[in-house]
Design a protein around this motif. Structure first.
Motif, PDB file in Angstrom:
ATOM      1  N   LYS A  59      39.149  31.485  40.920  1.00 59.56           N
ATOM      2  CA  LYS A  59      40.270  32.269  40.415  1.00 59.56           C
ATOM      3  C   LYS A  59      41.383  32.745  41.451  1.00 59.56           C
ATOM      4  O   LYS A  59      40.634  33.418  42.215  1.00 59.56           O
ATOM      5  CB  LYS A  59      39.704  33.393  39.325  1.00 59.56           C
ATOM      6  CG  LYS A  59      41.123  34.150  38.756  1.00 59.56           C
ATOM      7  CD  LYS A  59      40.339  35.219  37.855  1.00 59.56           C
ATOM      8  CE  LYS A  59      41.429  36.118  36.917  1.00 59.56           C
ATOM      9  NZ  LYS A  59      40.748  36.869  35.980  1.00 59.56           N
ATOM     10  N   THR A  61      44.753  35.166  41.627  1.00 60.08           N
ATOM     11  CA  THR A  61      45.774  35.924  41.079  1.00 60.08           C
ATOM     12  C   THR A  61      46.655  36.394  41.978  1.00 60.08           C
ATOM     13  O   THR A  61      46.794  36.722  42.991  1.00 60.08           O
ATOM     14  CB  THR A  61      44.905  37.302  40.617  1.00 60.08           C
ATOM     15  OG1 THR A  61      43.745  36.842  39.742  1.00 60.08           O
ATOM     16  CG2 THR A  61      45.967  38.051  39.826  1.00 60.08           C
ATOM     17  N   SER A  90      46.169  32.962  37.812  1.00 63.40           N
ATOM     18  CA  SER A  90      46.596  33.942  36.849  1.00 63.40           C
ATOM     19  C   SER A  90      47.803  34.632  37.513  1.00 63.40           C
ATOM     20  O   SER A  90      47.844  35.073  38.801  1.00 63.40           O
ATOM     21  CB  SER A  90      45.492  34.982  36.629  1.00 63.40           C
ATOM     22  OG  SER A  90      45.839  36.367  35.790  1.00 63.40           O
ATOM     23  N   LYS A  92      50.045  38.136  37.749  1.00 61.41           N
ATOM     24  CA  LYS A  92      49.768  39.449  37.455  1.00 61.41           C
ATOM     25  C   LYS A  92      50.901  40.028  36.419  1.00 61.41           C
ATOM     26  O   LYS A  92      52.103  39.466  36.350  1.00 61.41           O
ATOM     27  CB  LYS A  92      50.267  40.405  38.955  1.00 61.41           C
ATOM     28  CG  LYS A  92      48.829  39.988  39.638  1.00 61.41           C
ATOM     29  CD  LYS A  92      49.368  40.931  41.052  1.00 61.41           C
ATOM     30  CE  LYS A  92      48.153  40.758  42.140  1.00 61.41           C
ATOM     31  NZ  LYS A  92      48.511  41.306  43.618  1.00 61.41           N
ATOM     32  N   GLU A  94      51.024  39.234  33.229  1.00 62.53           N
ATOM     33  CA  GLU A  94      51.096  38.082  32.204  1.00 62.53           C
ATOM     34  C   GLU A  94      49.669  37.661  31.830  1.00 62.53           C
ATOM     35  O   GLU A  94      48.759  37.469  32.083  1.00 62.53           O
ATOM     36  CB  GLU A  94      51.639  37.025  32.789  1.00 62.53           C
ATOM     37  CG  GLU A  94      53.116  37.191  33.413  1.00 62.53           C
ATOM     38  CD  GLU A  94      53.606  35.899  34.004  1.00 62.53           C
ATOM     39  OE1 GLU A  94      53.479  34.793  33.513  1.00 62.53           O
ATOM     40  OE2 GLU A  94      54.573  35.940  34.967  1.00 62.53           O
ATOM     41  N   GLU A  95      49.806  37.863  30.247  1.00 60.44           N
ATOM     42  CA  GLU A  95      48.545  37.252  29.480  1.00 60.44           C
ATOM     43  C   GLU A  95      48.708  35.741  29.581  1.00 60.44           C
ATOM     44  O   GLU A  95      49.524  35.230  29.338  1.00 60.44           O
ATOM     45  CB  GLU A  95      48.627  37.889  28.136  1.00 60.44           C
ATOM     46  CG  GLU A  95      48.296  39.545  28.142  1.00 60.44           C
ATOM     47  CD  GLU A  95      48.034  40.128  26.860  1.00 60.44           C
ATOM     48  OE1 GLU A  95      48.138  39.347  25.817  1.00 60.44           O
ATOM     49  OE2 GLU A  95      48.231  41.353  26.727  1.00 60.44           O
ATOM     50  N   LEU A  97      45.691  32.173  29.162  1.00 57.63           N
ATOM     51  CA  LEU A  97      44.573  31.373  29.604  1.00 57.63           C
ATOM     52  C   LEU A  97      44.977  30.237  30.462  1.00 57.63           C
ATOM     53  O   LEU A  97      46.016  29.710  30.106  1.00 57.63           O
ATOM     54  CB  LEU A  97      43.775  30.868  28.824  1.00 57.63           C
ATOM     55  CG  LEU A  97      42.898  32.148  28.264  1.00 57.63           C
ATOM     56  CD1 LEU A  97      41.925  31.795  26.933  1.00 57.63           C
ATOM     57  CD2 LEU A  97      42.078  33.181  28.836  1.00 57.63           C
ATOM     58  N   ASP A  98      44.617  29.676  31.494  1.00 57.59           N
ATOM     59  CA  ASP A  98      45.072  28.661  32.348  1.00 57.59           C
ATOM     60  C   ASP A  98      44.174  27.095  31.949  1.00 57.59           C
ATOM     61  O   ASP A  98      43.063  27.100  32.315  1.00 57.59           O
ATOM     62  CB  ASP A  98      44.664  28.987  33.804  1.00 57.59           C
ATOM     63  CG  ASP A  98      45.528  27.486  34.609  1.00 57.59           C
ATOM     64  OD1 ASP A  98      46.169  26.991  33.992  1.00 57.59           O
ATOM     65  OD2 ASP A  98      45.355  27.714  35.806  1.00 57.59           O
ATOM     66  N   LEU A 102      49.234  26.459  33.780  1.00 55.84           N
ATOM     67  CA  LEU A 102      49.611  27.682  34.887  1.00 55.84           C
ATOM     68  C   LEU A 102      49.270  27.291  36.409  1.00 55.84           C
ATOM     69  O   LEU A 102      50.084  27.640  37.361  1.00 55.84           O
ATOM     70  CB  LEU A 102      48.741  28.983  34.914  1.00 55.84           C
ATOM     71  CG  LEU A 102      49.041  29.852  33.507  1.00 55.84           C
ATOM     72  CD1 LEU A 102      48.201  30.980  33.146  1.00 55.84           C
ATOM     73  CD2 LEU A 102      50.566  30.264  33.694  1.00 55.84           C
TER      74      LEU A 102
END
Length: 378
Positions: A59, A61, A90, A92, A94-95, A97-98, A102
């Motif tokens: 992950k 971010t 991800s 920051k 922002e909602e 799922l990748d 993304l």
């Protein structure tokens, strides 16, 4: 709604962001590339697939406003082997799922930033050539070698995970990655004046012209004029008809490596941690460029031929209006349209027939949804 059969539906695990494929000049988006290239690309993807780690994910971010520094601080702290797992990106605040989109967007945005000449790591090849090469003045950043290692990792990660970057390098830069010999002709694409001056030296009798040249060359970095000796004692060695071939060869070699040897070494260090150079041995520099940055020219017939419709028919007036609009606008506006729909202004190597989504090939789709007063959505 215009889409590529993906509207960010978490239930179907689809995404709105498609693979970025950047420009290479003079190549049609309906390109029919040779079967040998397809075989080479397939072999490379097989090697990447075998080396990827099937379990878990990494992950990352980042903030859109600081995507370069956020990515830099995280990527270099992750063991190279772990970066061969699936990347989960991800942003920051922002909602979402990748499911692949993304990650594609991250590579696009990050490459746009880290290759920006403003950071002084890279520069345009010339005033007429916007391909990128290493900036010999990058040393003004005391940590520049660490940044080049990071850039090498990102470029290799893009190749490994089959993602694409926003900007392209010079063809000689790709040849250096592939460890292929550089020639005087390679100079022509990045510095035509320099190429023409060496060509003149080769084709003319220096003694008859009364021209005095020595095995040394002056060049300027950040306003400071420096002298580089092409060989020990070069400032005192006159170029003659007998040794001018050596002079030209040394000048070609110097032009491609001037002040950037350490930077390129650091770039390759990061690159090789992810993708061993031998995996690319079958490719030439143009093919490597295609894999990394793709094409941008728009073939509208190809676009139409590989578009599907939901709750519309091809003959409906709204569809006719759409294609008339696409025909009337500029390539830059078409790029913006494609970016609105897919999240990127780039095309795959095979054009619209090879648009990719999270689950493989996905067609460009125009769909009727919602109410008549809704604005376009993607």
């Amino acid at each position: 709604v215009v889409s590529t059969q993906s509207t960010g539906d978490h239930n179907t695990r689809s995404t709105t962001f498609q693979d970025p494929r950047v420009a290479t000049s003079g190549i049609s988006s309906g390109i029919h590339y040779e079967r040998s290239y397809r075989w080479k690309f397939g072999q490379f993807r097989h090697l990447c697939s075998r080396a990827s780690l099937p379990t878990g994910h990494i992950k990352i971010t980042v903030s859109r406003s600081s995507v370069f520094e956020d990515s830099f601080n995280q990527i270099l702290n992750i063991p190279p082997q772990d970066l061969k797992r699936r990347l989960f990106i991800s942003f920051k605040g922002e909602e979402g799922l990748d499911y692949g989109g993304l990650a594609r967007e991250w590579f696009f945005l990050l490459s746009h930033e880290m290759l920006n000449p403003m950071y002084c790591l890279f520069e345009y090849a010339s005033k007429n050539n916007y391909s990128l090469q290493i900036n010999p003045a990058s040393y003004i950043n005391p940590h520049h070698l660490t940044y080049f290692k990071f850039v090498g990792r990102i470029i290799a990660l893009a190749l490994f995970h089959n993602k694409y970057i926003d900007k392209g390098f010079t063809l000689p830069f790709y040849k250096r990655i592939l460890d292929k010999p550089l020639t005087m002709l390679d100079l022509k694409s990045i510095d035509e004046d320099f190429y023409n001056s060496l060509k003149w030296v080769k084709e003319n009798d220096l003694e008859e012209c009364g021209l005095e040249l020595y095995f040394a060359h002056e060049f300027e970095v950040l306003g400071e004029v420096k002298i580089h000796e092409l060989k020990p004692g070069g400032e005192d060695i006159l170029v003659t008809e007998e040794n001018k071939e050596e002079y030209v060869n040394l000048m070609v070699s110097w032009r491609f490596t001037r002040g950037v040897e350490e930077q390129f070494k650091s770039f390759l260090e990061g690159f090789n941690e992810i993708v061993p150079i031998q995996w690319l041995q079958y490719f030439d520099e143009r093919e490597l460029e295609l894999i990394l940055v793709g094409i941008q020219d728009f073939d509208i017939q190809d676009w139409q031929a590989h578009t599907i419709y939901r709750n519309y028919r091809r003959s409906d007036k709204q569809i006719q209006w759409f294609w008339q609009f696409v025909n009337d606008i500029s390539d830059e506006q078409r790029s913006r349209l494609l970016q609105f729909v897919t999240g990127t202004c780039r095309l795959p190597i095979g054009g619209f027939s090879e648009l990719m989504g999270s689950n493989g090939a996905q067609k460009f789709c125009i769909e009727r949804v919602g109410k008549e007063n809704w604005l376009p959505r993607s």
